[in-house]
Write an enzyme that holds these catalytic residues in place. Structure first.
Site, short mmCIF file in Angstrom:
data_model
loop_
_atom_site.label_atom_id
_atom_site.label_comp_id
_atom_site.label_asym_id
_atom_site.label_seq_id
_atom_site.Cartn_x
_atom_site.Cartn_y
_atom_site.Cartn_z
N SER A 196 0.83 -1.20 0.00
CA SER A 196 0.00 0.00 0.00
C SER A 196 0.86 1.25 0.00
O SER A 196 2.01 1.23 0.44
CB SER A 196 -0.90 0.01 1.24
OG SER A 196 -1.55 1.25 1.42
N TYR A 209 -2.16 -0.85 10.40
CA TYR A 209 -2.25 -1.27 9.00
C TYR A 209 -1.00 -0.84 8.24
O TYR A 209 -0.39 -1.62 7.50
CB TYR A 209 -3.50 -0.66 8.37
CG TYR A 209 -3.69 -0.92 6.90
CD1 TYR A 209 -4.25 -2.11 6.44
CD2 TYR A 209 -3.33 0.04 5.95
CE1 TYR A 209 -4.45 -2.35 5.08
CE2 TYR A 209 -3.52 -0.18 4.60
CZ TYR A 209 -4.08 -1.38 4.17
OH TYR A 209 -4.26 -1.59 2.82
#
Length: 306
Positions: A196, A209
């Protein structure tokens, strides 16, 4: 219009990327985990109407975690239309989305299988891997795409069991599945991780995350050094803001969802279909000299590593 050497006219396909998708996102209340496509408005574009294959993965066999919706579904569609048989892993609550993905793979003329399995469970990785080997007749491509994220109010208010869930889903399950798969992968196989933009530009509300996504970059680079000498390529794709069921399921403020992706240089969110080509490239022979790489698909946001 453009003209081919044979004189036939072809439609001009070059397009301003800023205008390719101009979606308006409504105020979304938190839909909870796992997010489902039916709860996500507008519908994400997975390439159902747009992706056209050219045989780049003919005869290959792929296992995709989190393959029921979002990026995973877009990858499953693209792989199938490129000639690969596809198995997906999904949570039991995502059965309806999984059935839709299976239908799209089969409509492309490819074998399809789905496994309702929480990969955090004991021996889940080994069970899923064995079923995929049996259903597909082997494995050539492993896509580690399953993920969990929730907006955090602050580290002092974040339950440790929630952090554990993020780490178990985004890291431990990936390691376990890779460990189970590697003995069955032949030279020419490919492993692809979905990391990401959070790995490079972490946001405090997603601190746990973001930590896992940075770790996935390290995982990709280290594993590439270990497995490339055996002929197994290992790479990653780093999405930016992509409109999937994960977004309204993250508990973002409603105005954050409404403006989702507007902070990119393209001033819009991406759609799952816009990532599919990166995965196809990394899985195909076109990427025969590519290993240990991270391909950012971020709408122009810079990515400089974890």
């Amino acid at each position: 219009m453009t003209t081919t050497p044979e004189g036939a006219q072809q439609p001009q396909t070059q397009q301003d990327p800023r205008a390719k998708h101009q979606d308006e996102f409504p105020a979304h209340e938190d839909i909870g985990q796992p997010g489902l496509t039916s709860q996500t408005a507008p519908d994400p574009d997975h390439g159902e109407e747009s992706y056209v294959g050219s045989g780049k993965l003919k005869g290959r066999r792929a296992l995709i975690t989190g393959g029921d919706s979002g990026i995973g579904r877009a990858v499953a569609i693209a792989f199938a239309r490129e000639g690969a048989d596809v198995a997906i892993v999904h949570l039991p609550e995502e059965q309806e989305d999984a059935e839709t993905t299976l239908k799209l793979v089969r409509e492309a003329g490819q074998n399809a299988a789905a496994y309702a399995q929480d990969l955090r469970a004991t021996d889940a990785a080994e069970t899923v891997l064995q079923r995929a080997l049996e259903d597909l007749g082997g494995l050539d491509i492993l896509v580690l795409n399953a993920a969990y994220q929730r907006k955090r109010s602050g580290i002092d208010e974040t339950p440790i069991e929630e952090v554990q869930r993020v780490f178990d889903t985004n890291l431990i399950s990936h390691i376990a599945l890779t460990k189970a798969a590697v003995p069955h992968l032949n030279p020419g196989s490919a492993i692809i991780t979905t990391t990401s933009i959070q790995a490079a530009g972490p946001a405090p509300p997603l601190f746990d995350y973001a930590m896992t996504k940075a770790a996935q970059v390290a995982f990709t680079e280290v594993l590439a050094q270990e497995l490339t000498p055996a002929g197994i390529r290992v790479n990653a794709v780093a999405p930016g803001p992509i409109w999937t069921p994960l977004i309204p399921a993250t508990n973002f403020p409603e105005d954050k969802v409404e403006s989702f992706g507007s902070d990119t240089p393209m001033e819009r969110a991406g759609q799952p279909a816009e990532l599919a080509g990166a995965y196809v490239y990394l899985a195909s022979e076109d990427a025969s000299y590519t290993s240990g790489a991270v391909i950012p698909v971020t709408g122009g946001k810079p990515f400089t590593g974890g």
